[in-house]
Design an enzyme around this catalytic site. Structure first.
Site, PDB file in Angstrom:
ATOM      1  CB  CYS A 223      26.576 -39.636 -15.086  1.00 18.70           C
ATOM      2  SG  CYS A 223      28.008 -39.995 -14.001  1.00 18.70           S
TER       3      CYS A 223
ATOM      4  CB  CYS B 217      23.935 -36.687 -22.363  1.00 17.01           C
ATOM      5  SG  CYS B 217      23.987 -35.312 -21.005  1.00 17.01           S
TER       6      CYS B 217
ATOM      7  N   GLY C 245      26.635 -29.687 -19.244  1.00 11.12           N
ATOM      8  CA  GLY C 245      27.398 -28.700 -20.032  1.00 11.12           C
ATOM      9  C   GLY C 245      28.758 -29.282 -20.488  1.00 11.12           C
ATOM     10  CD  GLU C 246      32.743 -30.500 -23.813  1.00  6.39           C
ATOM     11  OE1 GLU C 246      32.538 -31.552 -23.550  1.00  6.39           O
ATOM     12  OE2 GLU C 246      33.962 -30.258 -23.390  1.00  6.39           O
TER      13      GLU C 246
ATOM     14  CG  ASN D  78      22.727 -43.086 -14.240  1.00  9.05           C
ATOM     15  OD1 ASN D  78      22.555 -44.049 -13.550  1.00  9.05           O
ATOM     16  ND2 ASN D  78      24.050 -42.345 -14.381  1.00  9.05           N
TER      17      ASN D  78
ATOM     18  CB  CYS E  14      29.628 -33.565 -10.014  1.00  7.85           C
ATOM     19  SG  CYS E  14      29.170 -33.689 -11.537  1.00  7.85           S
TER      20      CYS E  14
ATOM     21  CB  CYS F 272      25.991 -37.200 -25.932  1.00  8.53           C
ATOM     22  SG  CYS F 272      27.409 -36.358 -26.061  1.00  8.53           S
TER      23      CYS F 272
ATOM     24  CB  CYS G  80      25.172 -29.818 -23.175  1.00  3.45           C
ATOM     25  SG  CYS G  80      26.869 -30.193 -23.863  1.00  3.45           S
TER      26      CYS G  80
ATOM     27  CG  LEU H  24      36.588 -43.301 -26.294  1.00  7.07           C
ATOM     28  CD1 LEU H  24      37.263 -42.257 -26.962  1.00  7.07           C
ATOM     29  CD2 LEU H  24      37.850 -44.241 -25.849  1.00  7.07           C
ATOM     30  CG  HIS H  25      30.512 -42.198 -24.375  1.00  9.52           C
ATOM     31  ND1 HIS H  25      30.510 -42.519 -23.217  1.00  9.52           N
ATOM     32  CD2 HIS H  25      30.635 -40.751 -24.228  1.00  9.52           C
ATOM     33  CE1 HIS H  25      30.428 -41.480 -22.246  1.00  9.52           C
ATOM     34  NE2 HIS H  25      30.586 -40.438 -23.111  1.00  9.52           N
TER      35      HIS H  25
ATOM     36  CD  GLU I 128      19.703 -31.102 -11.737  1.00  7.82           C
ATOM     37  OE1 GLU I 128      18.691 -31.450 -11.167  1.00  7.82           O
ATOM     38  OE2 GLU I 128      20.285 -31.619 -12.572  1.00  7.82           O
TER      39      GLU I 128
END
Ligand code: SAH
Ligand code: SF4
Length: 388
Positions: A348, A120, A169-170, A305, A106, A117, A113, A224-225, A93
Protein backbone atom coordinates in the site's frame (compact mmCIF):
# COMPACT_ATOMS: atom_id res chain seq x y z
CA UNK A 1 -7.70 4.68 -33.48
CA UNK A 2 -10.31 7.43 -33.92
CA UNK A 3 -13.76 5.91 -33.97
CA UNK A 4 -12.81 2.38 -33.08
CA UNK A 5 -14.75 1.53 -29.92
CA UNK A 6 -12.83 -0.06 -27.07
CA UNK A 7 -15.11 -2.88 -25.89
CA UNK A 8 -13.55 -2.61 -22.41
CA UNK A 9 -15.07 0.87 -22.11
CA UNK A 10 -18.64 -0.43 -22.13
CA UNK A 11 -20.80 -2.01 -19.46
CA UNK A 12 -23.55 -4.30 -20.76
CA UNK A 13 -26.03 -1.48 -21.32
CA UNK A 14 -23.40 0.44 -23.25
CA UNK A 15 -22.55 -2.62 -25.30
CA UNK A 16 -26.21 -3.26 -26.04
CA UNK A 17 -26.60 0.27 -27.37
CA UNK A 18 -23.47 -0.19 -29.47
CA UNK A 19 -24.67 -3.50 -30.95
CA UNK A 20 -28.04 -1.96 -31.77
CA UNK A 21 -26.26 0.89 -33.54
CA UNK A 22 -24.61 -1.75 -35.69
CA UNK A 23 -28.10 -3.01 -36.58
CA UNK A 24 -27.83 -6.23 -34.56
CA UNK A 25 -30.15 -7.81 -32.01
CA UNK A 26 -29.72 -6.85 -28.34
CA UNK A 27 -28.91 -10.37 -27.15
CA UNK A 28 -25.78 -10.32 -29.30
CA UNK A 29 -24.36 -7.84 -26.78
CA UNK A 30 -24.48 -10.43 -24.02
CA UNK A 31 -22.73 -12.97 -26.22
CA UNK A 32 -20.04 -10.48 -27.10
CA UNK A 33 -19.67 -9.38 -23.48
CA UNK A 34 -19.14 -12.98 -22.38
CA UNK A 35 -16.50 -13.57 -25.03
CA UNK A 36 -14.57 -10.54 -23.91
CA UNK A 37 -14.85 -10.75 -20.13
CA UNK A 38 -15.51 -14.39 -19.36
CA UNK A 39 -13.34 -15.97 -22.03
CA UNK A 40 -10.76 -13.22 -22.47
CA UNK A 41 -11.07 -13.32 -26.25
CA UNK A 42 -10.20 -10.12 -28.12
CA UNK A 43 -10.42 -11.25 -31.74
CA UNK A 44 -13.97 -11.25 -33.20
CA UNK A 45 -13.04 -14.08 -35.58
CA UNK A 46 -12.51 -16.37 -32.59
CA UNK A 47 -16.02 -15.65 -31.23
CA UNK A 48 -17.50 -18.67 -32.91
CA UNK A 49 -21.15 -18.39 -31.87
CA UNK A 50 -21.49 -14.78 -33.03
CA UNK A 51 -23.30 -14.29 -36.32
CA UNK A 52 -20.84 -13.79 -39.15
CA UNK A 53 -22.58 -10.52 -40.02
CA UNK A 54 -21.75 -9.16 -36.56
CA UNK A 55 -18.18 -10.42 -36.65
CA UNK A 56 -17.70 -8.65 -39.96
CA UNK A 57 -19.14 -5.41 -38.59
CA UNK A 58 -16.96 -5.58 -35.49
CA UNK A 59 -13.79 -5.76 -37.51
CA UNK A 60 -12.61 -2.17 -37.83
CA UNK A 61 -15.40 -0.80 -35.60
CA UNK A 62 -14.45 -2.26 -32.23
CA UNK A 63 -11.52 -3.77 -30.43
CA UNK A 64 -10.36 -4.87 -27.02
CA UNK A 65 -7.62 -2.40 -26.14
CA UNK A 66 -5.28 -3.82 -23.51
CA UNK A 67 -2.85 -1.58 -21.65
CA UNK A 68 0.74 -2.00 -22.81
CA UNK A 69 2.64 -3.91 -20.15
CA UNK A 70 5.89 -2.29 -19.04
CA UNK A 71 6.96 -4.76 -16.40
CA UNK A 72 5.97 -7.66 -14.25
CA UNK A 73 7.51 -8.41 -10.90
CA UNK A 74 6.81 -11.25 -8.55
CA UNK A 75 7.44 -11.05 -4.82
CA UNK A 76 8.80 -13.88 -2.76
CA UNK A 77 5.45 -13.91 -0.90
CA UNK A 78 3.50 -14.61 -4.10
CA UNK A 79 2.34 -11.07 -4.82
CA UNK A 80 2.59 -10.05 -8.50
CA UNK A 81 2.86 -6.44 -9.60
CA UNK A 82 2.28 -5.26 -13.15
CA UNK A 83 3.21 -1.82 -14.40
CA UNK A 84 1.13 -0.59 -17.36
CA UNK A 85 1.83 2.27 -19.72
CA UNK A 86 -1.08 4.72 -19.91
CA UNK A 87 0.64 7.13 -22.28
CA UNK A 88 2.14 10.58 -21.87
CA UNK A 89 4.94 9.24 -19.69
CA UNK A 90 2.48 7.89 -17.12
CA UNK A 91 2.26 4.39 -15.73
CA UNK A 92 -0.14 2.70 -13.33
CA UNK A 93 0.23 -0.38 -11.22
CA UNK A 94 -1.94 -3.38 -10.56
CA UNK A 95 -1.17 -5.88 -7.83
CA UNK A 96 -2.38 -9.47 -7.42
CA UNK A 97 -2.32 -10.87 -3.90
CA UNK A 98 -2.93 -14.62 -3.67
CA UNK A 99 -4.11 -16.06 -0.38
CA UNK A 100 -5.22 -19.55 0.51
CA UNK A 101 -8.91 -18.90 -0.03
CA UNK A 102 -8.92 -15.98 -2.45
CA UNK A 103 -7.08 -14.00 -5.08
CA UNK A 104 -7.35 -10.25 -4.60
CA UNK A 105 -6.60 -7.75 -7.35
CA UNK A 106 -5.67 -4.23 -6.31
CA UNK A 107 -6.68 -1.93 -9.17
CA UNK A 108 -5.67 1.66 -9.97
CA UNK A 109 -8.21 4.34 -10.88
CA UNK A 110 -5.98 7.32 -11.75
CA UNK A 111 -2.45 8.07 -12.88
CA UNK A 112 -1.26 9.84 -9.74
CA UNK A 113 -3.69 11.36 -7.25
CA UNK A 114 -4.80 14.89 -6.43
CA UNK A 115 -5.58 14.28 -2.75
CA UNK A 116 -1.94 14.43 -1.71
CA UNK A 117 -1.95 12.44 1.53
CA UNK A 118 1.34 12.93 3.36
CA UNK A 119 2.05 9.22 3.84
CA UNK A 120 1.27 8.08 0.27
CA UNK A 121 3.82 7.96 -2.52
CA UNK A 122 1.09 8.23 -5.18
CA UNK A 123 -0.03 11.43 -3.46
CA UNK A 124 3.51 12.80 -3.51
CA UNK A 125 3.68 12.15 -7.23
CA UNK A 126 0.75 14.51 -7.90
CA UNK A 127 -2.17 14.07 -10.28
CA UNK A 128 -1.67 13.23 -13.95
CA UNK A 129 -5.04 12.09 -15.22
CA UNK A 130 -8.12 9.94 -14.71
CA UNK A 131 -8.18 6.46 -16.20
CA UNK A 132 -11.07 5.59 -18.48
CA UNK A 133 -13.44 2.70 -17.76
CA UNK A 134 -11.55 0.63 -20.33
CA UNK A 135 -8.23 1.34 -18.61
CA UNK A 136 -9.61 0.34 -15.22
CA UNK A 137 -11.09 -2.86 -16.66
CA UNK A 138 -8.02 -3.62 -18.77
CA UNK A 139 -6.17 -4.29 -15.51
CA UNK A 140 -8.72 -6.90 -14.43
CA UNK A 141 -9.11 -8.35 -17.94
CA UNK A 142 -5.37 -8.82 -18.26
CA UNK A 143 -4.79 -10.20 -14.77
CA UNK A 144 -7.71 -12.62 -14.78
CA UNK A 145 -6.98 -14.14 -18.17
CA UNK A 146 -3.24 -14.18 -17.86
CA UNK A 147 -3.39 -15.90 -14.47
CA UNK A 148 -6.03 -18.35 -15.71
CA UNK A 149 -3.84 -19.38 -18.62
CA UNK A 150 -0.75 -19.71 -16.46
CA UNK A 151 -2.56 -21.82 -13.93
CA UNK A 152 -4.42 -23.89 -16.47
CA UNK A 153 -7.75 -23.05 -14.81
CA UNK A 154 -10.83 -24.59 -16.36
CA UNK A 155 -13.79 -22.62 -17.69
CA UNK A 156 -15.74 -21.18 -14.78
CA UNK A 157 -12.71 -21.19 -12.48
CA UNK A 158 -11.48 -17.79 -11.43
CA UNK A 159 -8.08 -16.42 -10.56
CA UNK A 160 -9.35 -13.07 -9.25
CA UNK A 161 -12.07 -13.58 -6.62
CA UNK A 162 -11.93 -10.09 -5.07
CA UNK A 163 -11.24 -6.62 -6.41
CA UNK A 164 -10.14 -3.70 -4.24
CA UNK A 165 -9.94 -0.21 -5.71
CA UNK A 166 -6.85 0.47 -3.61
CA UNK A 167 -4.19 0.99 -6.24
CA UNK A 168 -3.11 4.40 -7.45
CA UNK A 169 -5.64 7.19 -7.32
CA UNK A 170 -8.82 8.24 -5.57
CA UNK A 171 -11.62 6.23 -7.22
CA UNK A 172 -14.36 8.60 -6.10
CA UNK A 173 -12.63 11.47 -7.89
CA UNK A 174 -13.03 9.46 -11.09
CA UNK A 175 -16.63 8.52 -10.55
CA UNK A 176 -17.88 8.56 -14.14
CA UNK A 177 -15.35 5.96 -15.26
CA UNK A 178 -15.50 3.95 -12.03
CA UNK A 179 -19.18 3.04 -11.96
CA UNK A 180 -19.41 1.29 -15.37
CA UNK A 181 -16.23 -0.60 -14.47
CA UNK A 182 -17.80 -1.76 -11.19
CA UNK A 183 -20.91 -2.85 -13.09
CA UNK A 184 -18.85 -5.07 -15.37
CA UNK A 185 -17.11 -6.60 -12.34
CA UNK A 186 -20.49 -7.42 -10.78
CA UNK A 187 -22.26 -8.52 -13.97
CA UNK A 188 -23.01 -12.25 -14.05
CA UNK A 189 -22.05 -12.23 -17.71
CA UNK A 190 -18.86 -10.33 -16.87
CA UNK A 191 -16.73 -11.21 -13.86
CA UNK A 192 -19.69 -12.18 -11.68
CA UNK A 193 -18.19 -10.89 -8.43
CA UNK A 194 -20.57 -10.31 -5.55
CA UNK A 195 -20.93 -6.81 -4.13
CA UNK A 196 -19.11 -7.94 -1.00
CA UNK A 197 -16.08 -8.91 -3.02
CA UNK A 198 -15.66 -5.58 -4.75
CA UNK A 199 -14.37 -2.83 -2.46
CA UNK A 200 -14.07 0.87 -3.21
CA UNK A 201 -11.55 2.56 -0.95
CA UNK A 202 -11.84 6.31 -0.52
CA UNK A 203 -10.13 9.06 1.38
CA UNK A 204 -13.61 10.50 1.96
CA UNK A 205 -15.25 12.25 -1.02
CA UNK A 206 -18.56 12.69 0.79
CA UNK A 207 -20.93 13.56 -2.09
CA UNK A 208 -19.63 10.64 -4.13
CA UNK A 209 -20.10 8.21 -1.24
CA UNK A 210 -23.75 9.20 -1.42
CA UNK A 211 -23.89 8.72 -5.16
CA UNK A 212 -22.21 5.33 -4.97
CA UNK A 213 -24.85 4.26 -2.45
CA UNK A 214 -27.50 5.06 -5.03
CA UNK A 215 -25.74 3.85 -8.16
CA UNK A 216 -23.71 0.81 -7.24
CA UNK A 217 -23.35 -0.03 -3.57
CA UNK A 218 -20.31 -2.24 -3.19
CA UNK A 219 -18.23 -2.77 -0.06
CA UNK A 220 -16.81 0.52 1.20
CA UNK A 221 -13.46 1.15 2.83
CA UNK A 222 -12.72 4.61 4.17
CA UNK A 223 -9.18 5.77 4.78
CA UNK A 224 -9.44 7.42 8.17
CA UNK A 225 -5.87 7.64 9.53
CA UNK A 226 -6.71 10.13 12.28
CA UNK A 227 -9.38 10.48 14.97
CA UNK A 228 -9.55 14.29 15.01
CA UNK A 229 -10.02 16.94 12.35
CA UNK A 230 -6.83 18.75 13.35
CA UNK A 231 -4.66 15.69 12.69
CA UNK A 232 -6.63 14.48 9.70
CA UNK A 233 -6.46 17.91 8.04
CA UNK A 234 -2.70 17.47 8.08
CA UNK A 235 -2.51 13.84 6.90
CA UNK A 236 -5.43 13.73 4.42
CA UNK A 237 -5.89 17.26 3.02
CA UNK A 238 -9.36 16.38 1.68
CA UNK A 239 -10.50 16.47 5.31
CA UNK A 240 -10.50 20.29 5.15
CA UNK A 241 -13.30 20.01 2.59
CA UNK A 242 -15.16 17.07 4.12
CA UNK A 243 -14.45 16.98 7.86
CA UNK A 244 -14.96 13.94 10.05
CA UNK A 245 -18.53 14.66 11.17
CA UNK A 246 -19.68 14.84 7.54
CA UNK A 247 -17.66 11.79 6.56
CA UNK A 248 -19.06 9.70 9.39
CA UNK A 249 -22.61 10.79 8.54
CA UNK A 250 -22.05 9.71 4.91
CA UNK A 251 -20.77 6.34 6.16
CA UNK A 252 -23.93 5.86 8.21
CA UNK A 253 -26.10 6.68 5.21
CA UNK A 254 -24.08 4.25 3.10
CA UNK A 255 -24.80 1.42 5.48
CA UNK A 256 -28.49 1.54 4.53
CA UNK A 257 -27.58 0.21 1.09
CA UNK A 258 -24.28 -1.52 1.76
CA UNK A 259 -23.66 -5.18 1.01
CA UNK A 260 -22.05 -5.42 4.44
CA UNK A 261 -23.37 -4.09 7.71
CA UNK A 262 -20.12 -2.34 8.49
CA UNK A 263 -17.67 0.09 6.92
CA UNK A 264 -13.99 -0.82 6.93
CA UNK A 265 -11.85 2.01 8.26
CA UNK A 266 -8.23 1.95 7.21
CA UNK A 267 -5.72 3.50 9.53
CA UNK A 268 -2.11 3.80 8.49
CA UNK A 269 0.14 3.52 11.56
CA UNK A 270 2.69 6.35 11.61
CA UNK A 271 5.31 6.35 14.31
CA UNK A 272 4.78 9.19 16.78
CA UNK A 273 2.10 10.82 14.61
CA UNK A 274 -1.22 8.99 15.03
CA UNK A 275 -0.33 5.82 16.95
CA UNK A 276 -0.51 6.59 20.69
CA UNK A 277 -2.96 5.05 23.15
CA UNK A 278 -4.55 8.50 23.40
CA UNK A 279 -5.19 8.45 19.63
CA UNK A 280 -6.70 4.98 19.95
CA UNK A 281 -9.05 6.19 22.67
CA UNK A 282 -10.08 9.19 20.58
CA UNK A 283 -10.74 6.79 17.75
CA UNK A 284 -13.02 4.70 19.97
CA UNK A 285 -14.83 7.87 20.92
CA UNK A 286 -15.23 8.90 17.29
CA UNK A 287 -16.53 5.63 15.86
CA UNK A 288 -18.41 4.27 18.86
CA UNK A 289 -18.98 6.54 21.83
CA UNK A 290 -19.92 9.84 20.24
CA UNK A 291 -23.56 9.51 19.13
CA UNK A 292 -23.14 12.16 16.45
CA UNK A 293 -20.36 10.25 14.68
CA UNK A 294 -20.73 6.60 15.74
CA UNK A 295 -20.85 4.10 12.89
CA UNK A 296 -20.83 0.34 12.60
CA UNK A 297 -17.29 -0.47 11.49
CA UNK A 298 -14.21 -2.63 11.44
CA UNK A 299 -10.76 -1.18 11.84
CA UNK A 300 -7.92 -2.25 9.60
CA UNK A 301 -4.54 -1.06 10.84
CA UNK A 302 -1.98 -0.75 8.04
CA UNK A 303 1.68 -0.64 9.00
CA UNK A 304 3.06 2.38 7.11
CA UNK A 305 5.19 1.46 4.12
CA UNK A 306 7.96 4.01 4.14
CA UNK A 307 9.33 5.86 1.14
CA UNK A 308 12.14 8.40 1.28
CA UNK A 309 10.32 11.68 0.60
CA UNK A 310 7.68 11.17 3.27
CA UNK A 311 9.87 11.84 6.28
CA UNK A 312 7.61 9.44 8.20
CA UNK A 313 8.33 6.16 9.95
CA UNK A 314 6.41 2.94 10.48
CA UNK A 315 5.09 2.33 13.99
CA UNK A 316 6.82 -0.51 15.79
CA UNK A 317 5.04 -3.87 15.98
CA UNK A 318 4.52 -3.59 19.75
CA UNK A 319 2.96 -0.13 19.34
CA UNK A 320 0.60 -1.44 16.65
CA UNK A 321 -0.43 -4.31 18.94
CA UNK A 322 -1.00 -1.96 21.89
CA UNK A 323 -3.08 0.36 19.68
CA UNK A 324 -5.10 -2.59 18.40
CA UNK A 325 -5.71 -3.77 21.97
CA UNK A 326 -7.28 -0.45 23.00
CA UNK A 327 -9.73 -0.80 20.11
CA UNK A 328 -10.39 -4.50 20.70
CA UNK A 329 -10.94 -3.95 24.42
CA UNK A 330 -13.59 -1.41 23.46
CA UNK A 331 -15.31 -4.09 21.37
CA UNK A 332 -14.23 -2.84 17.94
CA UNK A 333 -13.22 -5.57 15.50
CA UNK A 334 -9.64 -4.70 14.58
CA UNK A 335 -7.20 -6.40 12.26
CA UNK A 336 -3.62 -5.59 11.42
CA UNK A 337 -2.94 -5.86 7.71
CA UNK A 338 -0.13 -8.15 6.69
CA UNK A 339 2.30 -6.27 4.52
CA UNK A 340 2.55 -7.98 1.15
CA UNK A 341 4.86 -7.46 -1.78
CA UNK A 342 7.21 -5.27 0.25
CA UNK A 343 10.27 -6.42 -1.69
CA UNK A 344 8.83 -5.27 -5.03
CA UNK A 345 7.36 -1.99 -3.71
CA UNK A 346 3.84 -3.32 -4.29
CA UNK A 347 2.61 -2.66 -0.79
CA UNK A 348 0.00 0.00 0.00
CA UNK A 349 1.16 3.50 -0.79
CA UNK A 350 4.29 2.38 -2.56
CA UNK A 351 2.62 2.49 -5.94
CA UNK A 352 4.28 5.49 -7.51
CA UNK A 353 4.30 4.27 -11.08
CA UNK A 354 8.03 4.56 -11.58
CA UNK A 355 7.38 6.86 -14.50
CA UNK A 356 10.83 8.37 -14.36
CA UNK A 357 12.49 5.01 -14.89
CA UNK A 358 10.83 3.73 -18.00
CA UNK A 359 14.00 2.48 -19.62
CA UNK A 360 14.61 0.05 -16.79
CA UNK A 361 10.98 -0.99 -16.67
CA UNK A 362 10.78 -3.43 -19.54
CA UNK A 363 9.05 -6.75 -19.05
CA UNK A 364 11.04 -8.64 -16.54
CA UNK A 365 10.08 -11.72 -14.65
CA UNK A 366 11.63 -11.97 -11.24
CA UNK A 367 13.01 -15.10 -9.68
CA UNK A 368 9.99 -15.33 -7.42
CA UNK A 369 7.80 -16.55 -10.26
CA UNK A 370 8.00 -20.28 -9.63
CA UNK A 371 7.01 -19.65 -6.07
CA UNK A 372 4.09 -17.50 -7.22
CA UNK A 373 2.73 -20.25 -9.39
CA UNK A 374 2.98 -22.71 -6.53
CA UNK A 375 1.05 -20.37 -4.27
CA UNK A 376 -1.51 -19.60 -6.93
CA UNK A 377 -2.11 -23.27 -7.41
CA UNK A 378 -2.87 -23.58 -3.73
CA UNK A 379 -5.41 -20.76 -3.90
CA UNK A 380 -7.26 -22.02 -6.96
CA UNK A 381 -10.08 -23.89 -5.22
CA UNK A 382 -11.55 -20.52 -4.30
CA UNK A 383 -13.15 -19.80 -7.66
CA UNK A 384 -16.28 -21.83 -7.13
CA UNK A 385 -17.21 -20.18 -3.84
CA UNK A 386 -16.33 -16.72 -5.07
CA UNK A 387 -19.94 -15.60 -4.79
CA UNK A 388 -20.11 -15.89 -1.00
N1 SAH B 1 -7.29 6.75 -2.69
C1 SAH B 1 -7.92 5.68 -2.02
C2 SAH B 1 -7.48 4.32 -2.48
C3 SAH B 1 -6.03 4.11 -2.77
S1 SAH B 1 -4.96 4.18 -1.38
C4 SAH B 1 -7.77 5.82 -0.52
O1 SAH B 1 -6.99 6.66 -0.08
O2 SAH B 1 -8.45 5.09 0.19
C5 SAH B 1 -5.30 2.60 -0.63
C6 SAH B 1 -4.92 2.51 0.83
O3 SAH B 1 -3.49 2.52 1.02
C7 SAH B 1 -5.47 3.64 1.66
O4 SAH B 1 -6.03 3.20 2.86
C8 SAH B 1 -4.23 4.44 1.92
O5 SAH B 1 -4.40 5.24 3.02
C9 SAH B 1 -3.19 3.39 2.09
N2 SAH B 1 -1.84 3.90 2.00
C10 SAH B 1 -1.41 4.91 1.23
N3 SAH B 1 -0.09 5.10 1.39
C11 SAH B 1 0.34 4.19 2.28
C12 SAH B 1 1.62 3.87 2.84
N4 SAH B 1 2.71 4.52 2.49
N5 SAH B 1 1.68 2.85 3.71
C13 SAH B 1 0.58 2.16 4.03
N6 SAH B 1 -0.65 2.41 3.54
C14 SAH B 1 -0.77 3.43 2.68
FE1 SF4 C 1 -4.64 9.53 -3.08
FE2 SF4 C 1 -5.40 7.46 -1.54
FE3 SF4 C 1 -2.80 8.13 -1.81
FE4 SF4 C 1 -4.43 9.72 -0.44
S1 SF4 C 1 -3.88 7.60 0.10
S2 SF4 C 1 -2.91 10.38 -1.95
S3 SF4 C 1 -6.32 9.53 -1.60
S4 SF4 C 1 -4.14 7.37 -3.41
Amino acid sequence: MGDVVNLLDLDRDGLTAFVERLGEKRFRATQLFRWVHQKGVADPDAMTDLARSLRDKLRGAAEVRPLPLLSEQASADGTVKWLFDVGGGNAVETVFIPEDDRGTLCVSSQAGCAVGCRFCSTGHQGFSRNLGTGEILAQLWFAEHQLRRRLGLREGERAVTNVVMMGMGEPLQNYGALVPALRVMLDDHGYGLSRRRVTVSTSGVVPMIDRLREDCPVALAVSLHAPTDALRDDLVPLNRKYPLAELMAACRRYLDAAPRDFITFEYCMLDGVNDSDAHAKELVRLVRDEPATAVSCKLNLIPFNPFPESGLKRSGAARVQAFAKVLQDAGIVTTVRKTRGDDIAAACGQLAGEVQDRTGARTRVAQGRVDVLRRLERSRGSATEAKA
